[in-house]
Design a protein around this motif. Structure first.
Motif, PDB file in Angstrom:
ATOM      1  N   ASP A  92      39.781  46.616  29.268  1.00 25.40           N
ATOM      2  CA  ASP A  92      39.626  46.648  27.805  1.00 25.40           C
ATOM      3  C   ASP A  92      41.006  46.677  27.153  1.00 25.40           C
ATOM      4  O   ASP A  92      41.837  47.548  27.449  1.00 25.40           O
ATOM      5  CB  ASP A  92      38.830  47.882  27.374  1.00 25.40           C
ATOM      6  N   ASP A  93      41.221  45.724  26.264  1.00 25.47           N
ATOM      7  CA  ASP A  93      42.497  45.626  25.553  1.00 25.47           C
ATOM      8  C   ASP A  93      42.311  46.159  24.125  1.00 25.47           C
ATOM      9  O   ASP A  93      41.445  45.673  23.377  1.00 25.47           O
ATOM     10  CB  ASP A  93      42.951  44.173  25.518  1.00 25.47           C
ATOM     11  N   THR A  94      43.095  47.157  23.777  1.00 30.38           N
ATOM     12  CA  THR A  94      42.995  47.764  22.448  1.00 30.38           C
ATOM     13  C   THR A  94      43.716  46.890  21.423  1.00 30.38           C
ATOM     14  O   THR A  94      44.920  46.660  21.537  1.00 30.38           O
ATOM     15  CB  THR A  94      43.600  49.172  22.447  1.00 30.38           C
ATOM     16  N   LYS A 115      39.943  41.872  28.455  1.00 30.35           N
ATOM     17  CA  LYS A 115      41.124  41.087  28.822  1.00 30.35           C
ATOM     18  C   LYS A 115      41.204  40.993  30.346  1.00 30.35           C
ATOM     19  O   LYS A 115      40.967  41.973  31.044  1.00 30.35           O
ATOM     20  CB  LYS A 115      42.386  41.747  28.283  1.00 30.35           C
TER      21      LYS A 115
END
Length: 237
Positions: A92-94, A115
Motif C-alpha cells: 500500500d502506497d500512501t 503499488k
C-alpha cells in the motif's frame, strides 16, 4: 618307501609367474569441485599380469613384472547451482494523510493506493549427479620379497613400488568440465603371498595386496589407497 622333499625357499634361482585378481576395497574418489558435494563412490574392475622372480638367497628375492589394470569408478555427487529470480510484491502506497477538525470532532483521512515493488532474490538449486570413469593402466610393479617355509607352503612378504601408465580413459558424465585422470603416477605396494607347491617346481599362490597412490593432484579420481586379492601360478626354472 620314496620320500620327496620339496625346498620351498630357494637361492640363486629364477621363477616366472602369472596372476589375476580384483579390487575389494577402495578409498573414495578424490575428484572435487566448488559446486559438488561428494556422497559416495564405488570401484569395480580386474587385473592380470606376469612377473619374473630372482631368488638371490634362500630368503630374499626380487620381483618385477607387467600388470594390466582395468577399473570402473562411479562417484555420486550433489551439484549446487545459484540463480536469481524476480520477486514482485504488492504494497500500500500512501498518497496523502490529513485531518478534518469540525468542532469537537476530528476526522482522520488516509488516502492510499496499491503499488507493486520489483526486487531480485538469490536461490540455490540442488541435483544429484553420477560421474563414471573407465580407466586402463599398464603397471610395472617392482618388489623385494622375504620368504618363509612351512612343509610344502611358502609365505612371502613383498614391498616396493609400482610405475603406472595410463593406456585409455573413458569418461561418462553430464558435462565435460573435468579431465580427472593423470597419465602417470607412482604408488607404493605391500603384499602377502601364500603359495603351495603342487610339484617340485610349480606353485599355486594367493596374494593380498595393498596399494597406496602417490598423487599430488586433488582433481584425480584415482583411489588414494586400494586393497586387492588375486591368485596365480609360479614356475621355478
Amino acid at each position: 618307501e620314496k620320500v620327496v622333499v620339496v625346498d620351498t625357499v630357494r637361492g640363486d634361482q629364477w621363477a616366472f609367474g602369472s596372476y589375476g585378481g580384483i579390487p575389494l576395497l577402495s578409498s573414495k574418489a578424490l575428484y572435487i569441485a566448488p559446486d559438488l558435494t561428494f556422497n559416495s563412490s564405488e570401484t569395480k574392475g580386474y587385473y592380470f599380469g606376469a612377473s619374473l622372480y630372482y631368488n638371490f638367497s634362500k630368503k630374499w628375492a626380487v620381483r618385477i613384472g607387467a600388470k594390466f589394470d582395468y577399473q570402473k569408478i562411479g562417484a555420486n555427487y550433489t551439484k549446487s547451482a545459484n540463480y536469481t529470480v524476480d520477486v514482485f510484491e504488492e504494497v500500500d502506497d500512501t498518497l496523502d494523510t490529513y485531518y478534518n477538525v469540525s468542532g469537537n470532532d476530528t476526522n482522520y483521512f488516509h488516502i492510499i493506493e496499491p503499488k507493486t515493488i520489483e526486487s531480485t532474490e538469490e536461490k540455490t538449486s540442488y541435483s544429484d549427479l553420477t560421474y563414471s570413469w573407465e580407466l586402463y593402466f599398464l603397471k610395472i610393479p617392482i618388489q623385494a620379497s622375504y620368504a618363509l617355509e612351512l612343509n610344502r607352503w611358502n609365505f612371502s612378504f613383498l614391498a616396493g613400488t609400482s610405475l603406472n601408465f595410463q593406456l585409455q580413459n573413458l569418461t561418462s558424465n553430464p558435462t565435460v568440465e573435468q579431465e580427472s585422470v593423470v597419465s602417470f603416477y607412482p604408488s607404493g605396494i605391500v603384499s602377502l603371498q601364500a603359495g603351495y607347491f603342487v610339484g617340485n617346481s610349480t606353485v599355486i599362490h594367493v596374494e593380498a595386496l595393498l596399494e597406496k597412490s602417490f598423487i599430488s593432484s586433488k582433481k584425480s579420481v584415482i583411489p588414494s589407497s586400494q586393497f586387492s586379492f588375486g591368485m596365480g601360478l609360479k614356475q621355478f626354472f
